[in-house]
Write an enzyme that holds these catalytic residues in place. Structure first.
Site, PDB file in Angstrom:
ATOM      1  N   LYS A   1      -8.645   6.075   6.034  1.00 51.34           N
ATOM      2  CA  LYS A   1      -9.006   5.275   7.180  1.00 51.34           C
ATOM      3  C   LYS A   1      -7.802   4.775   7.969  1.00 51.34           C
ATOM      4  O   LYS A   1      -7.928   4.348   9.107  1.00 51.34           O
ATOM      5  CB  LYS A   1      -9.800   4.042   6.705  1.00 51.34           C
ATOM      6  CG  LYS A   1     -11.126   4.366   6.072  1.00 51.34           C
ATOM      7  CD  LYS A   1     -11.881   3.044   5.766  1.00 51.34           C
ATOM      8  CE  LYS A   1     -11.826   2.788   4.297  1.00 51.34           C
ATOM      9  NZ  LYS A   1     -12.566   1.594   3.859  1.00 51.34           N
ATOM     10  N   GLY A   2      -6.658   4.769   7.332  1.00 58.32           N
ATOM     11  CA  GLY A   2      -5.474   4.119   7.905  1.00 58.32           C
ATOM     12  C   GLY A   2      -5.069   4.599   9.286  1.00 58.32           C
ATOM     13  O   GLY A   2      -4.432   3.884  10.042  1.00 58.32           O
TER      14      GLY A   2
ATOM     15  N   PHE B   1       6.308  -3.135   1.883  1.00 55.56           N
ATOM     16  CA  PHE B   1       4.872  -2.889   2.041  1.00 55.56           C
ATOM     17  C   PHE B   1       4.423  -3.452   3.376  1.00 55.56           C
ATOM     18  O   PHE B   1       4.548  -4.646   3.640  1.00 55.56           O
ATOM     19  CB  PHE B   1       4.068  -3.491   0.889  1.00 55.56           C
ATOM     20  CG  PHE B   1       2.668  -2.978   0.870  1.00 55.56           C
ATOM     21  CD1 PHE B   1       2.378  -1.744   0.301  1.00 55.56           C
ATOM     22  CD2 PHE B   1       1.638  -3.691   1.459  1.00 55.56           C
ATOM     23  CE1 PHE B   1       1.085  -1.236   0.312  1.00 55.56           C
ATOM     24  CE2 PHE B   1       0.343  -3.193   1.476  1.00 55.56           C
ATOM     25  CZ  PHE B   1       0.065  -1.966   0.904  1.00 55.56           C
TER      26      PHE B   1
ATOM     27  N   ASP C   1       4.433   8.115   2.521  1.00 61.79           N
ATOM     28  CA  ASP C   1       5.061   7.236   1.545  1.00 61.79           C
ATOM     29  C   ASP C   1       5.598   8.083   0.382  1.00 61.79           C
ATOM     30  O   ASP C   1       6.630   8.730   0.529  1.00 61.79           O
ATOM     31  CB  ASP C   1       4.021   6.196   1.115  1.00 61.79           C
ATOM     32  CG  ASP C   1       4.576   5.082   0.271  1.00 61.79           C
ATOM     33  OD1 ASP C   1       5.656   4.577   0.596  1.00 61.79           O
ATOM     34  OD2 ASP C   1       3.931   4.702  -0.722  1.00 61.79           O
TER      35      ASP C   1
ATOM     36  N   GLU D   1      -1.411  11.041  10.501  1.00 58.57           N
ATOM     37  CA  GLU D   1      -1.488  10.178   9.317  1.00 58.57           C
ATOM     38  C   GLU D   1      -0.814   8.852   9.659  1.00 58.57           C
ATOM     39  O   GLU D   1       0.030   8.781  10.551  1.00 58.57           O
ATOM     40  CB  GLU D   1      -0.825  10.944   8.172  1.00 58.57           C
ATOM     41  CG  GLU D   1      -0.651  10.309   6.834  1.00 58.57           C
ATOM     42  CD  GLU D   1      -1.874   9.735   6.129  1.00 58.57           C
ATOM     43  OE1 GLU D   1      -2.593   8.931   6.738  1.00 58.57           O
ATOM     44  OE2 GLU D   1      -2.050  10.022   4.940  1.00 58.57           O
ATOM     45  N   ASP D   2      -1.211   7.799   8.942  1.00 60.18           N
ATOM     46  CA  ASP D   2      -0.600   6.497   9.217  1.00 60.18           C
ATOM     47  C   ASP D   2       0.805   6.387   8.626  1.00 60.18           C
ATOM     48  O   ASP D   2       1.730   5.949   9.290  1.00 60.18           O
ATOM     49  CB  ASP D   2      -1.500   5.346   8.734  1.00 60.18           C
ATOM     50  CG  ASP D   2      -1.885   5.459   7.258  1.00 60.18           C
ATOM     51  OD1 ASP D   2      -1.571   6.493   6.623  1.00 60.18           O
ATOM     52  OD2 ASP D   2      -2.505   4.519   6.732  1.00 60.18           O
TER      53      ASP D   2
HETATM   54  P1  IMP Z   1       1.418   8.466  -0.147  1.00 61.53           P
HETATM   55  O1  IMP Z   1       2.076   7.614  -1.182  1.00 61.53           O
HETATM   56  O2  IMP Z   1       2.428   9.106   0.756  1.00 61.53           O
HETATM   57  O3  IMP Z   1       0.478   9.434  -0.778  1.00 61.53           O
HETATM   58  O4  IMP Z   1       0.559   7.492   0.733  1.00 61.53           O
HETATM   59  C1  IMP Z   1      -0.731   7.171   0.313  1.00 61.53           C
HETATM   60  C2  IMP Z   1      -1.368   6.143   1.152  1.00 61.53           C
HETATM   61  O5  IMP Z   1      -0.916   4.894   0.674  1.00 61.53           O
HETATM   62  C3  IMP Z   1      -1.083   6.111   2.640  1.00 61.53           C
HETATM   63  O6  IMP Z   1      -1.873   7.000   3.388  1.00 61.53           O
HETATM   64  C4  IMP Z   1      -1.449   4.679   2.939  1.00 61.53           C
HETATM   65  O7  IMP Z   1      -2.843   4.566   3.135  1.00 61.53           O
HETATM   66  C5  IMP Z   1      -1.025   3.959   1.680  1.00 61.53           C
HETATM   67  N1  IMP Z   1       0.268   3.285   1.867  1.00 61.53           N
HETATM   68  C6  IMP Z   1       1.486   3.721   1.520  1.00 61.53           C
HETATM   69  N2  IMP Z   1       2.431   2.818   1.854  1.00 61.53           N
HETATM   70  C7  IMP Z   1       1.762   1.790   2.428  1.00 61.53           C
HETATM   71  C8  IMP Z   1       2.168   0.527   3.004  1.00 61.53           C
HETATM   72  O8  IMP Z   1       3.343   0.164   3.074  1.00 61.53           O
HETATM   73  N3  IMP Z   1       1.179  -0.241   3.478  1.00 61.53           N
HETATM   74  C9  IMP Z   1      -0.142   0.108   3.452  1.00 61.53           C
HETATM   75  N4  IMP Z   1      -0.558   1.272   2.942  1.00 61.53           N
HETATM   76  C10 IMP Z   1       0.389   2.094   2.430  1.00 61.53           C
HETATM   77 MG    MG Z   2      -3.845   6.326   4.549  1.00 60.56          MG
END
Ligand code: IMP
Ligand code: MG
Length: 179
Positions: free
Chosen positions: A42-43, A152, A101, A97-98
């Site tokens: 949803k982000g 975060f 990470d 994508e938002d």
């Molecule tokens: P990934 O760790 O790259 O797989 O990211 C997974 C998901 O974690 C992202 O799509 C976000 O929804 C969430 N996420 C990662 N870092 C943050 C942050 O700093 N704030 C809020 N959501 C986050």
């Molecule tokens: Mg996300």
């Protein structure tokens, strides 16, 4: 809500300025390509809504909804809650994508979509946190809004426990708000 924000990292104006820049670049890169723009829910919702309106080319909208489960051991497995509806075989696809990470989610999404044989597949992320990348993740975003430090963040679609998505800016959450 806002009393839990320690610092505004990206203001509304900074975000809009960058989206205008990316809109020009993407409109050039995807001219005559009729891309399918896939948003990862949803982000991405807020970024998607702003970004799509800066593309002055014909394009189609699709969404997929995924969820990542980060256990204490950080296995970070990803599940699809809802897949895209369109057939993307032979089509030019751009994923929005938002945040990039650890890279778990986008690595999963990339593989999942590549299996559907698009003509091309590129990734545009609003935020990139390269310091958090997991070892072994080789995928990189093709378009990045902002590279940010390891904090975060919430707002502009990003949540903590499903809250704060409606803040109009990207802010760093106070540590005491994590409890
Ligand atoms: P990934 O760790 O790259 O797989 O990211 C997974 C998901 O974690 C992202 O799509 C976000 O929804 C969430 N996420 C990662 N870092 C943050 C942050 O700093 N704030 C809020 N959501 C986050
Ligand atoms: Mg996300």
């Amino acid at each position: 809500m806002e009393e839990n924000i320690q610092e505004i990292l990206l203001t509304e104006a900074q975000i809009q300025k960058r989206i205008n820049e990316l809109g020009k670049i993407l409109s050039e890169d995807y001219r005559d390509k009729n891309p399918i723009i896939i948003g990862v829910l949803k982000g991405v919702v807020v970024f998607y809504a702003d970004m799509i309106r800066r593309l002055n080319i014909p394009c189609q909208m699709e969404f997929m909804w995924i969820s990542s489960y980060e256990g204490t051991d950080s296995t970070g497995s990803v599940i699809i809650k809802q897949d895209i509806a369109a057939d993307i075989e032979g089509r030019h696809v751009l994923v929005l994508e938002d945040i990039f990470d650890t890279g778990n989610s986008l690595t999963f999404v990339h593989k999942h979509l590549m299996d559907k044989k698009p003509a091309s597949l590129k990734i545009c992320t609003l935020l990139d946190k390269p310091s958090r990348r997991k070892p072994g993740v080789t995928l990189e975003a093709d378009y990045v809004g902002f590279t940010i430090p390891n904090a975060f963040v919430v707002g502009y679609g990003l949540d903590y426990n499903e809250y704060y998505r409606n803040l109009p800016y990207v802010g760093i959450l106070k540590p005491e708000a994590y409890t």
